[in-house]
Design an enzyme around this catalytic site. Structure first.
Site, PDB file in Angstrom:
ATOM      1  NE  ARG A 128      -2.245  -1.539   3.426  1.00  0.00           N
ATOM      2  CZ  ARG A 128      -1.902  -2.803   3.733  1.00  0.00           C
ATOM      3  NH1 ARG A 128      -2.255  -3.787   2.930  1.00  0.00           N
ATOM      4  NH2 ARG A 128      -1.236  -3.075   4.836  1.00  0.00           N
ATOM      5  CD  GLU A 152       2.176 -10.655  17.237  1.00  0.00           C
ATOM      6  OE1 GLU A 152       1.662 -10.297  16.157  1.00  0.00           O
ATOM      7  OE2 GLU A 152       1.532 -10.922  18.256  1.00  0.00           O
TER       8      GLU A 152
HETATM    9  P1  AMP Z   1       5.287  -2.203  11.395  1.00  0.00           P
HETATM   10  O1  AMP Z   1       6.560  -2.729  10.805  1.00  0.00           O
HETATM   11  O2  AMP Z   1       4.840  -2.944  12.590  1.00  0.00           O
HETATM   12  O3  AMP Z   1       5.352  -0.698  11.601  1.00  0.00           O
HETATM   13  O4  AMP Z   1       4.131  -2.461  10.333  1.00  0.00           O
HETATM   14  C1  AMP Z   1       3.960  -1.608   9.254  1.00  0.00           C
HETATM   15  C2  AMP Z   1       3.552  -2.344   8.019  1.00  0.00           C
HETATM   16  O5  AMP Z   1       2.539  -3.318   8.286  1.00  0.00           O
HETATM   17  C3  AMP Z   1       2.975  -1.388   7.017  1.00  0.00           C
HETATM   18  O6  AMP Z   1       3.481  -1.734   5.740  1.00  0.00           O
HETATM   19  C4  AMP Z   1       1.491  -1.560   7.120  1.00  0.00           C
HETATM   20  O7  AMP Z   1       0.912  -1.565   5.839  1.00  0.00           O
HETATM   21  C5  AMP Z   1       1.284  -2.889   7.812  1.00  0.00           C
HETATM   22  N1  AMP Z   1       0.398  -2.818   8.988  1.00  0.00           N
HETATM   23  C6  AMP Z   1       0.749  -3.045  10.268  1.00  0.00           C
HETATM   24  N2  AMP Z   1      -0.290  -2.974  11.100  1.00  0.00           N
HETATM   25  C7  AMP Z   1      -1.351  -2.655  10.346  1.00  0.00           C
HETATM   26  C8  AMP Z   1      -2.755  -2.418  10.630  1.00  0.00           C
HETATM   27  N3  AMP Z   1      -3.250  -2.509  11.878  1.00  0.00           N
HETATM   28  N4  AMP Z   1      -3.555  -2.096   9.597  1.00  0.00           N
HETATM   29  C9  AMP Z   1      -3.071  -2.015   8.338  1.00  0.00           C
HETATM   30  N5  AMP Z   1      -1.774  -2.235   8.000  1.00  0.00           N
HETATM   31  C10 AMP Z   1      -0.921  -2.549   8.998  1.00  0.00           C
END
Ligand code: AMP
Length: 190
Positions: free
Chosen positions: A63, A100
């Site tokens: 996205r 995770e």
């Molecule tokens: P992070 O590495 O945990 O910051 O996760 C970010 C990535 O995961 C991004 O590319 C987001 O598109 C996706 N992502 C993580 N959590 C969500 C969520 N609750 N809703 C939508 N996309 C998420």
């Protein structure tokens, strides 16, 4: 965070228990489908980066591509895809990052940014910040500078900013401020 972008929340849909139980997915497709709202969101992100002398805008699969490409166009910068492992066809620089459970890998073409260039990193959601931190390492491994980071939304309660020390990420809206219930959890989806 920009102060006048609270309206954006009307265009972000919560999908409970997606892609797995306990995760609330932040769905930006209503925002993307509304021409005026999408344009306002892109413009708001560009405001933060207009004076930074940006050479390249990196979009994170998948996205992030959708948001980063019009930002690149508006800034007069090049667009660079940062992809999950094994998707890019030419020579790549790689960075692993923690999920995770387990790890994932982000890749960038070795000639996508050049030493000395100024890049910004764009994605839809900042959750734990691990994905964005890996993208920062990719840029720096190629000798370029991260001049900024932009997200449509931030899950503030997950503390992603602490993983992005030295950066000042821009998120148009934040969820999980102290006044809000912590209803969402980390999730991923394409
Ligand atoms: P992070 O590495 O945990 O910051 O996760 C970010 C990535 O995961 C991004 O590319 C987001 O598109 C996706 N992502 C993580 N959590 C969500 C969520 N609750 N809703 C939508 N996309 C998420």
């Amino acid at each position: 965070m920009a102060s006048d972008t609270g309206w954006l929340k009307d265009y972000i849909r919560d999908i409970p228990d997606f892609p797995k139980p306990g995760v609330t997915f932040k769905d930006i497709t209503p925002l993307l489908a509304d021409a005026a709202a999408f344009a306002r969101a892109v413009d708001a992100l560009c405001e933060s980066f207009a004076d930074l002398g940006v050479d390249k805008v990196l979009g994170i699969e998948a996205r992030g591509f959708i948001v980063a490409a019009p930002v690149a166009y508006r800034l007069g910068a090049g667009f660079v895809p940062v992809r999950k492992g094994g998707k890019l066809p030419w020579q790549v620089e790689k960075q692993e990052y923690a999920l995770e459970y387990g790890t994932d890998r982000l890749e960038i073409h070795r000639d996508a940014v050049s030493p000395g260039e100024r890049a910004i990193i764009v994605d839809d959601v900042m959750a734990t910040g691990g994905t964005a931190a890996a993208a920062v390492r990719l840029v720096e491994a190629l000798g370029a500078t991260v001049a900024g980071m932009g997200f449509v939304l931030e899950l503030g309660f997950l503390g992603g900013r602490s993983r992005l020390r030295g950066q000042d990420p821009v998120a148009l809206v934040s969820y999980g401020a102290p006044s809000e219930p912590v209803a969402a959890a980390r999730g991923r989806g394409e």
